[in-house]
Design an enzyme around this catalytic site. Structure first.
Site, PDB file in Angstrom:
ATOM      1  NE  ARG A 181       1.407   2.026   8.910  1.00 45.91           N
ATOM      2  CZ  ARG A 181       1.526   3.339   8.787  1.00 45.91           C
ATOM      3  NH1 ARG A 181       2.593   3.949   9.278  1.00 45.91           N
ATOM      4  NH2 ARG A 181       0.605   4.050   8.181  1.00 45.91           N
TER       5      ARG A 181
ATOM      6  CE1 TYR B 211      16.833  -2.272   1.716  1.00 50.75           C
ATOM      7  CE2 TYR B 211      17.585  -1.302  -0.325  1.00 50.75           C
ATOM      8  CZ  TYR B 211      16.622  -1.440   0.651  1.00 50.75           C
ATOM      9  OH  TYR B 211      15.453  -0.733   0.553  1.00 50.75           O
TER      10      TYR B 211
ATOM     11  NE  ARG C 221       0.248   3.837   3.747  1.00 46.44           N
ATOM     12  CZ  ARG C 221       1.236   4.625   4.109  1.00 46.44           C
ATOM     13  NH1 ARG C 221       1.192   5.255   5.245  1.00 46.44           N
ATOM     14  NH2 ARG C 221       2.273   4.788   3.338  1.00 46.44           N
TER      15      ARG C 221
ATOM     16  CG  PHE D 139      11.976   7.849   5.606  1.00 52.02           C
ATOM     17  CD1 PHE D 139      11.217   8.931   5.188  1.00 52.02           C
ATOM     18  CD2 PHE D 139      11.442   6.999   6.557  1.00 52.02           C
ATOM     19  CE1 PHE D 139       9.949   9.167   5.701  1.00 52.02           C
ATOM     20  CE2 PHE D 139      10.176   7.220   7.081  1.00 52.02           C
ATOM     21  CZ  PHE D 139       9.429   8.307   6.653  1.00 52.02           C
TER      22      PHE D 139
ATOM     23  CG  ASP E 207      -1.829   1.385   7.626  1.00 54.61           C
ATOM     24  OD1 ASP E 207      -0.825   0.640   7.586  1.00 54.61           O
ATOM     25  OD2 ASP E 207      -1.816   2.509   8.152  1.00 54.61           O
TER      26      ASP E 207
ATOM     27  N   GLY F 231       0.554  -3.280  -1.582  1.00 54.49           N
ATOM     28  CA  GLY F 231       1.344  -2.340  -2.360  1.00 54.49           C
ATOM     29  C   GLY F 231       1.094  -2.533  -3.839  1.00 54.49           C
TER      30      GLY F 231
ATOM     31  CB  THR G 234       2.434   2.554  -7.393  1.00 55.37           C
ATOM     32  OG1 THR G 234       2.914   2.203  -6.097  1.00 55.37           O
ATOM     33  CG2 THR G 234       1.311   3.582  -7.266  1.00 55.37           C
ATOM     34  N   GLY G 235       4.091   0.734  -9.068  1.00 58.90           N
ATOM     35  CA  GLY G 235       5.416   0.114  -9.141  1.00 58.90           C
ATOM     36  C   GLY G 235       5.418  -1.379  -9.362  1.00 58.90           C
ATOM     37  CG  LEU G 236       7.872  -5.461  -7.767  1.00 58.64           C
ATOM     38  CD1 LEU G 236       8.419  -5.870  -9.126  1.00 58.64           C
ATOM     39  CD2 LEU G 236       8.888  -5.772  -6.673  1.00 58.64           C
TER      40      LEU G 236
END
Length: 175
Positions: A71, A151, A43, A101, A69, A18, A21-23
Site C-alpha cells: 500500500r 469471483y 509485511r 475479510f 507494505d 505475498g 505464505t500460501g500461493l
C-alpha cells in the site's frame, strides 16, 4: 513435472508479493526449482525470513526477503532498489499480495473495505507502475503476473471487497 523446462528461469529474478505464505510461497518454490533468484515480500519480516531459509534449504536457490507494505509506494520503491542491489536486475513481478475479510458485506466497516481494496488493487497498481517504469526506462523485457480469482469475474457474497478489488486488478491487466 511442471509446465516449464528445467532451468527455464536461470539468470532471472522474480519478485513475489505475498511471497511468505500460501500461493506466493508455492510459486516462489517453483521459480527457484526452475533456476530463478526470488525476492519474497510481505509485511512480516519474521515470516519472510523463515520462508526464505526454508526455500533456500529445499531448492538450493537464492531468496531475498524484504518487508514491504504494497500500500506504500516508498516500500515498493525500496523493494525494487533492494532487488536490483542484490541481483543486478529483475525480470518478473508476481502481484500476489492480498487481504480479505469473510463477512456479510453489511457487517464490514468502511475501513475494512478500504484496507482490502488498498492491498489488492492499489498494491498491484503501485507495484506494476514502479517496476514497469523501471523496465521501460532500462529497456528490460519483463513479465507481470497478476493473481485474481474466479469471483473477480462473477462477484461473490461474503468477499465483496476482495471481489471488487480483484475485479479492478482484472480490468487493469486487460487494459
Amino acid at each position: 513435472m511442471g509446465a516449464l523446462k528445467d532451468n527455464a528461469l536461470i539468470n532471472k529474478t522474480i519478485v513475489v508479493t505475498g511471497g511468505g505464505t500460501g500461493l506466493g510461497k508455492a510459486m516462489s518454490t517453483y521459480f527457484l526449482e526452475l533456476g530463478a533468484n526470488v525476492v519474497i515480500a510481505s509485511r512480516k519480516q519474521e515470516v519472510l525470513d523463515r520462508t526464505a531459509k526454508e526455500l533456500m534449504e529445499k531448492t538450493g536457490g537464492q531468496v531475498l526477503a524484504v518487508a514491504c507494505d504494497v500500500r506504500e509506494i516508498i516500500d515498493i520503491e525500496q523493494l525494487l532498489a533492494k532487488t536490483i542491489e542484490t541481483f543486478g536486475s529483475v525480470n518478473g513481478l508476481v502481484n500476489n499480495a492480498a487481504g480479505n475479510f469473510i463477512s456479510p458485506t453489511e457487517r464490514l466497516s468502511a475501513n475494512a473495505f478500504a484496507a482490502v481494496v488498498d492491498i489488492v488493487l492499489k498494491g498491484t497498481v503501485n507495484s506494476t507502475l514502479t517496476f514497469g517504469k523501471y523496465w521501460i526506462k532500462e529497456k528490460i523485457p519483463a513479465s507481470i503476473l497478476n493473481i485474481v480469482t474466479t469471483y473477480a469475474f462473477t462477484g461473490s457474497a461474503y468477499v465483496v471487497p476482495s471481489a471488487a478489488a480483484k475485479g479492478g486488478v482484472l480490468a487493469l491487466t486487460r487494459s
